[in-house]
Design a protein around this motif. Sequence first.
Motif, PDB file in Angstrom:
ATOM      1  N   ASP A  72      -3.377  34.926  18.998  1.00  0.00           N
ATOM      2  CA  ASP A  72      -2.433  35.016  17.875  1.00  0.00           C
ATOM      3  C   ASP A  72      -2.264  33.676  17.175  1.00  0.00           C
ATOM      4  OD1 ASP A  72      -2.075  37.686  18.269  1.00  0.00           O
ATOM      5  OD2 ASP A  72      -0.063  37.551  19.127  1.00  0.00           O
ATOM      6  N   MET A  73      -2.352  32.583  17.918  1.00  0.00           N
ATOM      7  CA  MET A  73      -2.190  31.257  17.334  1.00  0.00           C
ATOM      8  C   MET A  73      -3.277  30.950  16.302  1.00  0.00           C
ATOM      9  SD  MET A  73      -1.073  29.055  20.708  1.00  0.00           S
ATOM     10  CE  MET A  73      -1.355  27.476  19.934  1.00  0.00           C
ATOM     11  N   GLY A  94       4.540  35.653  16.243  1.00  0.00           N
ATOM     12  CA  GLY A  94       3.718  36.605  15.517  1.00  0.00           C
ATOM     13  C   GLY A  94       3.112  35.985  14.285  1.00  0.00           C
ATOM     14  N   PHE A  95       2.782  36.845  13.316  1.00  0.00           N
ATOM     15  CA  PHE A  95       2.059  36.412  12.137  1.00  0.00           C
ATOM     16  C   PHE A  95       2.297  37.420  11.010  1.00  0.00           C
ATOM     17  CE2 PHE A  95      -0.383  38.773  15.194  1.00  0.00           C
ATOM     18  CZ  PHE A  95      -0.877  39.835  14.455  1.00  0.00           C
ATOM     19  N   ALA A 126       4.248  40.823  11.786  1.00  0.00           N
ATOM     20  CA  ALA A 126       3.890  41.443  13.065  1.00  0.00           C
ATOM     21  C   ALA A 126       4.353  40.573  14.227  1.00  0.00           C
ATOM     22  CB  ALA A 126       2.383  41.652  13.137  1.00  0.00           C
ATOM     23  N   PHE A 127       5.110  41.145  15.139  1.00  0.00           N
ATOM     24  CA  PHE A 127       5.553  40.452  16.349  1.00  0.00           C
ATOM     25  C   PHE A 127       4.537  40.687  17.455  1.00  0.00           C
ATOM     26  CE2 PHE A 127       9.350  40.368  13.935  1.00  0.00           C
ATOM     27  CZ  PHE A 127      10.224  39.445  14.506  1.00  0.00           C
ATOM     28  N   ARG A 148      15.699  35.316  12.928  1.00  0.00           N
ATOM     29  CA  ARG A 148      15.311  33.964  12.528  1.00  0.00           C
ATOM     30  C   ARG A 148      13.826  33.912  12.154  1.00  0.00           C
ATOM     31  NH1 ARG A 148      16.353  28.497  13.730  1.00  0.00           N
ATOM     32  NH2 ARG A 148      14.684  27.301  12.704  1.00  0.00           N
ATOM     33  N   LEU A 149      12.992  34.565  12.959  1.00  0.00           N
ATOM     34  CA  LEU A 149      11.564  34.554  12.682  1.00  0.00           C
ATOM     35  C   LEU A 149      11.262  35.262  11.358  1.00  0.00           C
ATOM     36  CD1 LEU A 149       8.965  33.494  13.883  1.00  0.00           C
ATOM     37  CD2 LEU A 149       8.739  35.608  15.192  1.00  0.00           C
TER      38      LEU A 149
END
Length: 223
Positions: A72-73, A94-95, A126-127, A148-149
């Motif tokens: 994911d990173m 996520g992203f 997306a988490f 927050r995200l």
Amino acid sequence: MTAGPGWGEVRKPGDGEPPAAAPVRLRRLNRWLVKDVLGDLADLYVDCRAAVPGDTYRRPGRRDFLNRVAADMRRPGFAMVIAESDGLMGCAFGFPVRSDGSWWLGFDGALPRSVGYVTVSGRAFAFGDILIRPHPQDGRLARRVQERLLADHQALLGATLVDGADHPALAALHSWGWRDVGELRRPLGTTTFRALVFPAEERTASRLEGLVTMSGGGGPGGP
């Protein structure tokens, strides 16, 4: 029995009272900062995914979790929010969901119109996972971390996929405000996922009110 202050002694504030819980702080990490806390994140994953009585679901292990974080990173826009007190209390990462809708590939039936609209607008996130250490305020903390995200990315909607057999994870997400919108299975995959969404605003939430009924849902993860 513990003796209290004797005659002539001054009782100090807080004597005989449980210590106050340390405040929980939220902090956003980019991919470079995440590398410094991977060991703590893996420990948190193991603690949060510990089996509960009667739970027969076999979850991925520590190494699989770290491999998923690493994958994911590498995605554009990756971000993580962690909750810290005396130690690591929780995290979510996520992203952004691509506006072409490819993240929803394999959805069973028609994607709910409001979810498709937010996706096409580029305002869905997306988490990959949400981990909250069990404690009396874990539900409130989970919502803080999630919101927050989403706020950091100006997203209107969170999305995640959960193995349909992972009933404890599904129950936790439902209690944290997530809503089931249907089933999804990746091409050539064997796992049937439940697709869940988390609205970031009241206006978005009101548009999603009927989704569970519309999709026939009964009820974290990634693509």
